[in-house]
Scaffold this active site. Structure first.
Site, PDB file in Angstrom:
ATOM      1  N   THR A 173      58.470  40.934  42.333  1.00 37.60           N
ATOM      2  CA  THR A 173      57.846  40.764  43.668  1.00 37.60           C
ATOM      3  C   THR A 173      58.319  41.794  44.735  1.00 37.60           C
ATOM      4  O   THR A 173      59.748  42.078  44.461  1.00 37.60           O
ATOM      5  CB  THR A 173      58.140  39.304  44.054  1.00 37.60           C
ATOM      6  OG1 THR A 173      57.148  38.427  43.440  1.00 37.60           O
ATOM      7  CG2 THR A 173      57.852  39.065  45.482  1.00 37.60           C
ATOM      8  N   ARG A 201      47.365  28.887  41.603  1.00 36.68           N
ATOM      9  CA  ARG A 201      48.781  28.381  41.971  1.00 36.68           C
ATOM     10  C   ARG A 201      49.153  29.472  43.130  1.00 36.68           C
ATOM     11  O   ARG A 201      49.078  30.827  43.005  1.00 36.68           O
ATOM     12  CB  ARG A 201      49.704  28.592  40.750  1.00 36.68           C
ATOM     13  CG  ARG A 201      51.202  28.288  41.285  1.00 36.68           C
ATOM     14  CD  ARG A 201      51.820  29.850  41.272  1.00 36.68           C
ATOM     15  NE  ARG A 201      53.487  29.413  41.500  1.00 36.68           N
ATOM     16  CZ  ARG A 201      54.223  30.623  42.093  1.00 36.68           C
ATOM     17  NH1 ARG A 201      53.702  31.831  42.316  1.00 36.68           N
ATOM     18  NH2 ARG A 201      55.383  30.411  42.236  1.00 36.68           N
ATOM     19  N   VAL A 202      49.674  28.922  44.305  1.00 30.64           N
ATOM     20  CA  VAL A 202      50.219  29.837  45.301  1.00 30.64           C
ATOM     21  C   VAL A 202      51.683  29.757  45.425  1.00 30.64           C
ATOM     22  O   VAL A 202      52.001  28.416  45.391  1.00 30.64           O
ATOM     23  CB  VAL A 202      49.483  29.301  46.508  1.00 30.64           C
ATOM     24  CG1 VAL A 202      49.989  30.206  48.121  1.00 30.64           C
ATOM     25  CG2 VAL A 202      48.048  29.696  46.646  1.00 30.64           C
ATOM     26  N   GLY A 203      52.438  30.712  45.517  1.00 30.41           N
ATOM     27  CA  GLY A 203      53.878  30.768  45.432  1.00 30.41           C
ATOM     28  C   GLY A 203      54.374  30.573  46.947  1.00 30.41           C
ATOM     29  O   GLY A 203      53.643  30.485  47.960  1.00 30.41           O
ATOM     30  N   ASP A 204      55.553  30.766  47.137  1.00 29.95           N
ATOM     31  CA  ASP A 204      56.335  31.123  48.414  1.00 29.95           C
ATOM     32  C   ASP A 204      55.764  32.208  49.470  1.00 29.95           C
ATOM     33  O   ASP A 204      55.929  32.202  50.461  1.00 29.95           O
ATOM     34  CB  ASP A 204      57.735  31.137  48.268  1.00 29.95           C
ATOM     35  CG  ASP A 204      58.245  32.231  47.530  1.00 29.95           C
ATOM     36  OD1 ASP A 204      57.624  32.572  46.576  1.00 29.95           O
ATOM     37  OD2 ASP A 204      59.103  32.942  47.830  1.00 29.95           O
ATOM     38  N   THR A 224      62.602  36.423  46.922  1.00 31.25           N
ATOM     39  CA  THR A 224      61.911  36.631  45.920  1.00 31.25           C
ATOM     40  C   THR A 224      62.359  35.753  44.809  1.00 31.25           C
ATOM     41  O   THR A 224      63.709  35.233  44.786  1.00 31.25           O
ATOM     42  CB  THR A 224      62.094  38.114  45.218  1.00 31.25           C
ATOM     43  OG1 THR A 224      61.615  37.989  43.953  1.00 31.25           O
ATOM     44  CG2 THR A 224      63.324  38.383  45.324  1.00 31.25           C
ATOM     45  N   GLY A 225      61.679  35.090  43.987  1.00 32.61           N
ATOM     46  CA  GLY A 225      62.250  34.123  42.913  1.00 32.61           C
ATOM     47  C   GLY A 225      61.121  33.166  42.693  1.00 32.61           C
ATOM     48  O   GLY A 225      59.985  33.358  42.756  1.00 32.61           O
ATOM     49  N   GLY A 227      58.925  30.586  43.321  1.00 37.65           N
ATOM     50  CA  GLY A 227      58.241  30.316  44.580  1.00 37.65           C
ATOM     51  C   GLY A 227      58.402  28.926  44.799  1.00 37.65           C
ATOM     52  O   GLY A 227      58.692  28.354  46.031  1.00 37.65           O
TER      53      GLY A 227
HETATM   54  N1  ASP Z   1      58.350  34.383  44.570  1.00 38.62           N
HETATM   55  C1  ASP Z   1      57.170  34.575  43.628  1.00 38.62           C
HETATM   56  C2  ASP Z   1      56.394  33.706  43.384  1.00 38.62           C
HETATM   57  O1  ASP Z   1      56.824  32.474  43.107  1.00 38.62           O
HETATM   58  C3  ASP Z   1      57.652  35.505  42.293  1.00 38.62           C
HETATM   59  C4  ASP Z   1      58.721  36.499  42.720  1.00 38.62           C
HETATM   60  O2  ASP Z   1      59.447  36.286  43.459  1.00 38.62           O
HETATM   61  O3  ASP Z   1      58.889  37.332  41.514  1.00 38.62           O
HETATM   62  O4  ASP Z   1      54.958  33.850  43.387  1.00 38.62           O
END
Ligand code: ASP
Length: 304
Positions: A173, A201-204, A224-225, A227
């Protein structure tokens, strides 16, 4: 500052691969600085940097986005202007080369903050944004990565810390944050999400306060990580609150934020932060995070 994802990054074991990442980050940081040297705003700089990161297939955003359980790309992105907290976001979009630019249009051309899926795509058409074909996103690496995640019956970060096949976990990301000479802060985050995620699915990343935040009175943040961890801890706004309410600087607030993320939700990932004085900071709970920063003068600093 920009980041290109957090995780194990075990694939980056030879100098050639490492240089490929660092060179991309360095080039994009220099481009962002140039925009501000020429009088552009922090908002313009983060949009441009995020777009370039989306255009580089080594990162999990734009053309390099990971695949969901249906072997489809569904991307999320957001942008926020620290001057007045105006923000735009899109979620679960496909066939768009630069979701961060669509997010910017949601901010400036609509009365909303977030549009999703088909509605976001119709809005893109309405704004005259051209669509790219599906095969713009499909790389043999992404298909193989999905195949591995399916075999393990799991979802995984692009650079997962747990060992499945680290060789393939080499994208991430992206995020960009900036402070311009006028003291304005801005942030943008864009992602393909998590490998083998459920459809819808929606992330952060597109959630203001979770994966992205900027307020001229406090700081700009991009995360990033995993979500889900960042949404539950509202980590970007939490870091901003540490500055606003406790008078911390970027370094202290990042440390406090990472501690909070760990203590509350055992969060996996990292953040980049710039405060209103221009202090740059980063923190992560994963083994590594690809990131870099550049100041008014001097060279770019890029690292894992
Ligand atoms: N934060 C992103 C998500 O959860 C993934 C990522 O940071 O690699 O969609």
């Amino acid at each position: 500052m920009v980041h290109g994802g957090a995780g194990a990054l075990d694939n980056i074991k030879d100098n050639k691969t490492a240089l490929r990442y660092l060179e991309s980050i360095r080039r994009i940081l220099e481009h962002g600085r140039e925009i501000m040297v020429l009088g552009g705003s922090a908002l313009q700089a983060v949009e441009a940097c995020a777009s370039l990161l989306e255009d580089d297939p080594v990162f999990n955003a734009g053309c390099g986005s990971v695949l969901n359980e249906n072997c489809k790309v569904e991307m999320d992105a957001a942008i926020i202007d620290g001057r007045d907290l105006s923000a735009g976001a899109v979620a679960a979009v496909d066939n768009i080369a630069n979701p961060v630019q669509l997010a910017r249009l949601v901010m400036t051309e609509s009365e909303h903050v977030m549009l999703i899926s088909e509605g976001a795509m119709r809005f893109a058409d309405h704004c005259g944004m051209s669509r790219v074909p599906e095969d713009y996103f499909f790389t043999p690496e992404r298909i193989e990565q999905l195949h591995q995640a399916r075999q393990q019956h799991k979802m995984m970060l692009d650079h997962d810390d747990s060992e499945v096949d680290s060789e393939e976990r080499k994208y991430g990301t992206i995020g960009a944050i900036a402070r311009d000479p006028g003291g304005n802060l801005a942030a943008a985050t864009s992602t393909g999400g998590i490998v083998n995620k459920r459809m819808g699915r929606v992330g952060d990343s597109p959630i203001v306060g979770a994966g992205v935040y900027a307020d001229n009175e406090t700081c700009a943040v991009s995360a990033t990580g995993f979500g889900e961890d960042f949404m539950r801890s509202v980590i970007s706004k939490t870091i901003s609150d540490f500055i606003y309410m406790k008078g911390m600087d970027a370094v202290q607030a990042t440390e406090a934020g990472i501690q909070y993320l760990t203590r509350k939700v055992r969060g996996r990932g990292g953040v980049i932060v710039i405060d209103q004085d221009g202090t740059c900071s980063s923190g992560f709970t994963t083994k590594k995070m690809i990131h870099g920063w550049i100041e008014k003068g001097g060279e770019a600093n890029c690292r894992f």
